[in-house]
Design an enzyme around this catalytic site. Structure first.
Site, short mmCIF file in Angstrom:
data_model
loop_
_atom_site.label_atom_id
_atom_site.label_comp_id
_atom_site.label_asym_id
_atom_site.label_seq_id
_atom_site.Cartn_x
_atom_site.Cartn_y
_atom_site.Cartn_z
N ASP A 184 76.62 35.76 33.40
CA ASP A 184 76.41 34.43 33.11
C ASP A 184 77.88 33.64 33.30
OD1 ASP A 184 74.77 32.01 32.21
OD2 ASP A 184 76.30 32.24 30.35
N GLU A 212 77.11 34.17 38.08
CA GLU A 212 76.93 32.76 38.05
C GLU A 212 78.52 32.29 37.91
OE1 GLU A 212 74.68 29.15 35.62
OE2 GLU A 212 75.85 30.88 34.57
#
Length: 615
Positions: free
Chosen positions: A275, A311
């Site tokens: 993330d 990401e």
């Protein structure tokens, strides 16, 4: 980094029949009844271990480490570390919890689970069709066991990767998981560590890979006891969601690096999705932690297909550059948010928030994205100053980019929790799904996409009442940023309300409706065509393969040179018949079927038509 990790030297050899990752932090089951407890805690003079009903002093080992070797300890024994002020805290690297993140951890023997699919080594990334799920809302029960019962349906659909939203234990019973505080502990509401292993084992038995979303750019606020006794392992400036780990500090660097290896080895995961890696700062290290971590994983776990995905909002290529032989050096792929933003802005007409940047020049941009990767490849963007955003990415293989029509963020942060399928007509939905699943990039579905679920998926949480988190005003600002500009403050649902969580459960009865069954059949057919015709041509494909032939209002034509074969996409989204460049070779997919001859022989494309061919 590998040579300097703080792992003790006296650990027993690991039986290859089992999967065990010996950690430098936390409780380690050394032998039958013998457990070593280790914790890094700076600036304290004493530390005790609460073991069953007794407090035992731990020994200071130097450099901030405390240790205790205990005997006659059975698996399932509760334990907690006791700080000088009397506070009891769980193990930041514990494998299981007795109840929640404020209570004791449990001793776990990681050799107890007997793997049924020990020979599984994964699948190549070129075969990936990703399906993102949230364990707590994927089924009514919200458990690993209930999710495992749904795996045969996913295998039948044709997806090859199940990607779990974060499962690291967080405060409360329900939440998205991006506020985890015990990185090694599966969230108790979902089940035990062995339940999670059984889910992964069952997936492997069906030929499915399993990837896990992990969050290392911040820790959550509720239950983050590590910040109490090791504050110098966090950066001075935090985030709205919690403090930021200082990965330049070796104990924190090891805690996170070992966590990634722990999930991949002990749980036999096939990969990790990291993330917001652009928010992990490590300016003082010779090699940035994000790069070092990927190299460590590749070095430690050879002989398996281990896939690493990031990401990263920067649209940079450094993490994805291939070796001379086209092998992945660091990260396999990146979530391609720009693809989603372009499609959503055009299909829905929502041009506010982060869609504003993507509301212009749609056809040149979407064809460039399909042909060469990022939507933004060196542009000045409103609100970003004079700096250029993004880098040219056409030299990377198309499988570097994960495209999607929606994901948990793009639905749940909209305020109303509404999915794309409730915003556009079915014919357009089918064409967009065809492009997603038959383009050379890696496609990702969000749970329910296969039957075009119109069910809601909200942001939900279970924070203490005194936490200043997720005010209606904050959620409204977030909703506007995600495209919903007509939302009123009184419409904002309370994320802490149990009903918000229940309303976000995937409605599997919707899959049994006529609309749901037709949509699933279409999705399954498209994935089958991808498997049969496209996947074999993606195995060794390099970069520089995409070519834009047409990018006009409502019309696009793109070719990809995949080895000896040319993969071709033509689409007319306009309301009038149009002439597009011809296709050659075998027809893979066509809409509408009755117009195929005109498309191929005359290059005349009626309104709302599409063809994919391979020559």
């Amino acid at each position: 980094m590998d040579e300097q990790r703080s792992r003790p030297e006296d650990e027993r050899p690991v039986d290859p029949e089992y999967r065990v990752f010996p950690k430098s932090w936390g409780a380690e089951y050394i032998a039958a009844g013998e457990v070593r407890f280790r914790l890094w805690a700076s600036g304290i003079e004493t530390l005790n271990l609460r073991l069953i009903d007794e407090e035992v002093p731990m020994t200071a080992m130097g450099d901030g480490w405390w240790e205790l070797l205990a005997t006659n300890i059975a698996p399932g024994t509760p334990y907690a570390f006791v700080l000088p002020d009397g506070r009891h805290v769980p193990d930041p690297a514990g494998r299981a919890l007795e109840s929640d993140v404020h209570g004791p951890s449990l001793v776990v023997d990681p050799t107890a689970y007997r793997w049924k699919n020990r020979g599984w080594t994964g699948r190549p990334w070129s075969e990936a069709v990703v399906y993102e799920i949230h364990v707590g809302t994927f089924t009514d029960e919200g458990t690993f066991a209930a999710a495992a019962a749904r795996l045969p349906a996913l295998a039948d659909l044709g997806v090859t990767v199940v990607q779990l939203m974060p499962v690291a234990a967080f405060g409360g019973k329900r939440g998205w998981g991006y506020d985890g505080v015990l990185l090694y502990t599966p969230h108790p509401s979902y089940g035990s560590p062995d339940d999670m292993k059984a889910f992964i084992d069952a997936a492997h038995g069906l030929g499915l890979m399993v990837m896990l979303d992990v969050v290392y750019n911040h820790l959550g606020l509720d239950g983050n006891h590590l910040q109490v006794y090791a504050p110098d392992l966090f950066m001075a400036e935090g985030t709205p969601w919690g403090p930021r780990p200082d990965v330049s500090r070796k104990p924190m660097r090891d805690l996170i690096a070992e966590n990634a290896l722990y999930w991949l080895e002990e749980f036999a995961l096939d990969g990790l999705r990291f993330d917001a890696v652009d928010r992990i700062e490590d300016a003082d290290s010779d090699e940035h932690f994000v790069e070092e971590l990927a190299l460590l994983i590749r070095k430690t776990l050879p002989g398996r297909h281990v896939h690493l995905v990031v990401e990263d909002s920067r649209n940079i290529t450094a993490l994805h550059e291939r070796s001379e032989d086209n092998a992945v050096r660091l990260y396999d792929a990146v979530w391609n948010d720009g693809y989603h933003h372009l499609i959503h802005a055009w299909a829905t007409g929502e041009h506010v928030g982060h869609f504003k940047v993507f509301a212009q020049n749609f056809w040149p941009r979407i064809t460039k994205t399909l042909a060469t990767g990022f939507a933004i490849q060196g542009e000045r963007i409103e609100g970003k100053g004079d700096a250029l955003v993004g880098e040219p990415s056409g030299h990377l293989p198309p499988v570097t980019f994960i495209n999607f029509l929606q994901n948990h963020d793009q639905i749940g942060n909209r305020g109303r929790g509404d999915r794309l399928w409730s915003l556009i007509d079915p014919d357009l939905a089918e064409r967009l799904m065809a492009i997603l699943l038959l383009a050379p990039q890696i496609p990702m579905l969000f749970m329910g996409d296969e039957f075009r679920s119109r069910g809601k998926f909200f942001f939900f949480s279970d924070y203490p009442s005194d936490f200043d988190q997720n005010s209606p005003e904050d959620r409204l600002r977030e909703a506007i940023a995600f495209g919903t500009d007509d939302l009123e403050l009184q419409e904002i649902r309370d994320p802490n309300d149990l009903e918000t969580f229940i309303a976000s459960k995937l409605d599997w009865q919707e899959a049994e409706t006529k609309r749901g069954m037709v949509s699933r059949t279409i999705c399954r057919d498209l994935i089958e065509k991808r498997k049969r015709h496209l996947m074999p041509r993606l195995a060794d494909v390099g970069g520089g393969v995409g070519l834009v032939l047409m990018a006009e209002e409502g019309r696009l034509a793109i070719d990809w040179q995949l080895g000896e074969h040319r993969w071709q996409l033509r689409a007319n989204f306009s309301d009038e018949t149009a002439t597009l460049p011809p296709v050659h070779g075998a027809t893979i997919h066509v809409m509408p079927p009755e117009a195929q001859s005109d498309m191929r022989d005359l290059s005349r494309f009626p309104a709302a038509s599409l063809i994919v061919a391979c020559g």
